[in-house]
Write an enzyme that holds these catalytic residues in place. Structure first.
Site, PDB file in Angstrom:
ATOM      1  CB  THR A   1       2.701   0.751   6.378  1.00 13.40           C
ATOM      2  OG1 THR A   1       1.367   0.458   6.800  1.00 13.40           O
ATOM      3  CG2 THR A   1       3.638   0.543   7.563  1.00 13.40           C
TER       4      THR A   1
ATOM      5  CG  ASP B   1      -2.170  -0.069   8.661  1.00 11.14           C
ATOM      6  OD1 ASP B   1      -3.063   0.807   8.653  1.00 11.14           O
ATOM      7  OD2 ASP B   1      -2.217  -1.094   7.956  1.00 11.14           O
TER       8      ASP B   1
ATOM      9  CG  ASP C   1       4.099  -7.209   7.504  1.00 13.81           C
ATOM     10  OD1 ASP C   1       3.519  -6.747   6.513  1.00 13.81           O
ATOM     11  OD2 ASP C   1       3.507  -7.844   8.399  1.00 13.81           O
TER      12      ASP C   1
ATOM     13  CG  ASP D   1       1.405  -2.521  10.482  1.00 14.52           C
ATOM     14  OD1 ASP D   1       2.228  -1.890   9.776  1.00 14.52           O
ATOM     15  OD2 ASP D   1       0.570  -3.296  10.005  1.00 14.52           O
TER      16      ASP D   1
ATOM     17  NE  ARG E   1      -1.544  -4.917  -2.003  1.00 12.55           N
ATOM     18  CZ  ARG E   1      -1.231  -4.546  -0.781  1.00 12.55           C
ATOM     19  NH1 ARG E   1      -0.167  -5.048  -0.185  1.00 12.55           N
ATOM     20  NH2 ARG E   1      -1.974  -3.668  -0.129  1.00 12.55           N
TER      21      ARG E   1
ATOM     22  NE  ARG F   1      -4.820  -7.438   7.269  1.00 15.35           N
ATOM     23  CZ  ARG F   1      -3.953  -6.807   6.484  1.00 15.35           C
ATOM     24  NH1 ARG F   1      -4.357  -5.880   5.658  1.00 15.35           N
ATOM     25  NH2 ARG F   1      -2.649  -7.107   6.515  1.00 15.35           N
TER      26      ARG F   1
ATOM     27  N   GLY G   1       0.817  -1.205   0.000  1.00 20.39           N
ATOM     28  CA  GLY G   1       0.000   0.000   0.000  1.00 20.39           C
ATOM     29  C   GLY G   1       0.853   1.258   0.000  1.00 20.39           C
TER      30      GLY G   1
END
Length: 319
Positions: free
Chosen positions: A125, A127, A103, A129, A72, A171, A11
């Site tokens: 990212t 996120d 990741d 994360d 992707r 997510r 992303g």
């Protein structure tokens, strides 16, 4: 090492262009040739590779998204796909690679490193994360986008005396929801790291009503539950009118904040410094306000830890 490549994968996140710019110009400063790989690992397999000059990354630091595009690539997860990518790297004279992404992107970079092509990961990212770094590129911009939306929705919530549920991205990690909810003054925050109690949510809303509070904001990370599903649960159990706003991909876009531009610049430059030592399998990050690099496998073999003290604080402040 005389020629390296850079790609973005997964992303997109605001600040990736700042990192690309830093890799290219830091590399050129040290006498390297730097090639851009377009469309991530898919482009690497297909040989979409071209040399970038300093001017090619001019006027991109303020732009969201990624100049190199992203895609992707299921084929790259296979041994066959990785070997095709290596053929292209050899063909184009690449001796090392900077991979900007999350990741999943790091796993691909680690695979290439094991095949003898040093790769360094840069965390991109929204996120936030990625284990091993306190912050990722894009998180701050996305956070500010969400806060701006919360502020605007609160105006409407106040005018119509309603409860609004705002669904944000996240997510498996609740950092975006947590930071946005705390800084936006949300009454309730739901994150994947903690189970929620519907009765507690309703009790909090009803206590607020009794104190004269006529509107409320609930922030829910997408990994917990769909915003509309949560609204249905609340409506089925209590006489509380709710409205739902799903922010979606608007959170990914926009001009990066100053913080994300600086992070992208620092991370991209440090990644080149690591490659100049002919070292692969490392990831760049920030710990305690210092730029560091660490074993890349940590990013996908350990679990990201959200600061639960912020979660506790949010509950204490939203009484």
């Amino acid at each position: 090492m005389k020629r390296i490549g850079v790609l973005t994968s997964g992303g997109d996140s605001p600040g990736m262009n700042a990192a690309i710019r830093a890799v290219v110009r830091k590399g050129i400063f040290h006498g390297l040739e730097v090639a851009g790989i377009y469309q991530g690992y898919q482009g690497l397999i297909e040989g979409k590779i071209e040399t970038l000059e300093a001017r090619d990354v001019g006027d991109i630091i303020q732009r969201g998204g990624t100049k190199l595009y992203s895609a992707r690539c299921e084929a790259f997860k296979t041994e066959e796909g990785q070997l095709k990518a290596i053929e292209q790297m050899k063909k184009h004279g690449l001796e090392g690679l900077v991979v900007i992404g999350g990741d999943g992107s790091y796993q691909g970079a680690m695979a290439l490193t094991k095949h003898g092509f040093p790769c360094v990961g840069v965390p991109g990212t929204i996120d936030n994360d990625i284990p091993g770094t306190d912050y990722t590129i894009g998180f701050d911009t996305a956070l500010n986008t969400v806060i701006e939306a919360i502020d605007k929705i609160r105006d409407t919530a106040t005018s119509h005396e309603r409860t609004f549920i705002i669904e944000v991205m996240g997510r498996d990690a609740g950092d975006l929801a947590l930071w946005a909810g705390l800084s936006g003054g949300a009454e309730t925050i739901l994150i994947p790291e903690d189970d929620f109690d519907l009765d507690e949510i309703i009790d909090r809303l009803e206590k607020g009503r009794k104190r004269g509070k006529r509107h409320s904001i609930i922030i829910v990370a997408e990994g917990v539950m769909n915003g509309n599903a949560l609204a249905d649960l609340i409506t089925s159990k209590a006489d509380i009118e709710t409205r739902v706003s799903v922010l979606g991909h608007v959170q990914r876009g926009g001009s990066p904040t100053a913080r994300d531009r600086v992070l992208g610049s620092l991370f991209g430059a440090h990644a080149v410094e690591v490659l100049l030592q002919n070292i692969g399998g490392r990831a760049v990050g920030m710990k305690n306000h210092q730029v560091v690099d660490y074993d890349m496998t940590k990013a996908f073999t350990t679990k990201h830890e959200t600061d639960m003290s912020l979660y506790t604080l949010s509950k204490e402040l939203s009484i």
